[in-house]
Design an enzyme around this catalytic site. Sequence first.
Site, PDB file in Angstrom:
ATOM      1  N   HIS A  45      65.516  14.434  17.134  1.00 27.07           N
ATOM      2  CA  HIS A  45      65.740  13.594  18.301  1.00 27.07           C
ATOM      3  C   HIS A  45      67.058  12.834  18.198  1.00 27.07           C
ATOM      4  O   HIS A  45      67.850  12.832  19.137  1.00 27.07           O
ATOM      5  CB  HIS A  45      64.578  12.605  18.456  1.00 27.07           C
ATOM      6  CG  HIS A  45      64.698  11.738  19.666  1.00 27.07           C
ATOM      7  ND1 HIS A  45      64.321  12.153  20.921  1.00 27.07           N
ATOM      8  CD2 HIS A  45      65.172  10.467  19.812  1.00 27.07           C
ATOM      9  CE1 HIS A  45      64.549  11.192  21.794  1.00 27.07           C
ATOM     10  NE2 HIS A  45      65.068  10.155  21.142  1.00 27.07           N
ATOM     11  N   HIS A  91      72.451  11.283  19.442  1.00 24.53           N
ATOM     12  CA  HIS A  91      73.275  10.131  19.102  1.00 24.53           C
ATOM     13  C   HIS A  91      74.180  10.411  17.911  1.00 24.53           C
ATOM     14  O   HIS A  91      74.379   9.539  17.067  1.00 24.53           O
ATOM     15  CB  HIS A  91      72.389   8.920  18.792  1.00 24.53           C
ATOM     16  CG  HIS A  91      71.555   8.473  19.944  1.00 24.53           C
ATOM     17  ND1 HIS A  91      72.084   7.801  21.026  1.00 24.53           N
ATOM     18  CD2 HIS A  91      70.226   8.603  20.189  1.00 24.53           C
ATOM     19  CE1 HIS A  91      71.110   7.533  21.888  1.00 24.53           C
ATOM     20  NE2 HIS A  91      69.982   8.016  21.407  1.00 24.53           N
ATOM     21  N   LYS A 135      72.888  13.084  30.593  1.00 29.14           N
ATOM     22  CA  LYS A 135      72.423  11.848  29.976  1.00 29.14           C
ATOM     23  C   LYS A 135      73.345  10.729  30.443  1.00 29.14           C
ATOM     24  O   LYS A 135      74.566  10.805  30.270  1.00 29.14           O
ATOM     25  CB  LYS A 135      72.411  11.945  28.453  1.00 29.14           C
ATOM     26  CG  LYS A 135      71.839  10.673  27.833  1.00 29.14           C
ATOM     27  CD  LYS A 135      71.328  10.863  26.427  1.00 29.14           C
ATOM     28  CE  LYS A 135      70.571   9.588  26.007  1.00 29.14           C
ATOM     29  NZ  LYS A 135      70.098   9.630  24.623  1.00 29.14           N
TER      30      LYS A 135
END
Length: 292
Positions: free
Chosen positions: A155, A170, A217
Amino acid sequence: MVDPSPAELDDIKLAAQKLWTLDENRLKPGVDYAVNLQSGKSMWQKGDAASDKLFKGVKKDTWTKPTYVIFYNLLDNYERETGVSESETAQEKKEVNDFLDACLRTKVMQYAHKYCAERGVAPADAAGFKKVLQQMWFSYYRRDGGGNDSCGFEHVFVGESKGESITGFHNWIQFYIEEGRGNVDYLGYVRPKYGRDAADDEDRLISVQFAWKGEEKNVSTFFVGTSPEFELALYTMCFLCSEEEKTFLEIGPYDLNIVCYRIRSKYGDKVATAYPDLIGEDPSNALANLTL
């Protein structure tokens, strides 16, 4: 020295600053890599504010650094869509094991281990700490129904697709690789909440808007040029040493929160997500004058 001082043990902000100074594998902007931020926007603005790619390039010898190489090998181990069960081959298990071993040989992870051990939230022995890292980052769980379709590492560092949107994602290395393959379309940087209105190409913490294989995003914040072990160590320290969802830190000129959410487990909590939330910039921060 990788031993945390009493002051650092009492204040995680100081520990994060120490971790930054220990990151020997961090890249230098304009030397080891170059970016082109182009135009900024608010996270709610749509449209493409960047006609060119974010990354101009990364120096080739970056990919000779052990943690970078093994990190790269991990990125293709996961199913992009949530709801699709993950499976792990013997080779993929070996890659995870090799990555953790490589990280544990670095100063930043050794410091994080000692810090967490002395805070009483991790075993003192390296093998025990490695099991903690394995559990919290690489143990699978259910994120979107069905079977075990996610883990913390996937993730945070790889990213996932849920419905028509992107979650997680990220990490600058994954962004650079996917942008180079034509899978990421950089749409511009997102202005900080406070501080100056514009970013520059030497910033080490940026928020960006992008599309990954056509799914957008609105904002994803990540460090730029930091080593994989630094990010893993920083998020691990915040995750283990605080039950709060946000840990306020000052790194370089940046005021930020490290945001952590957890999956509760009787075998040890797992990372649901962990990422930096850029609040703004404060040149008076203790490390503002360090080379970033």
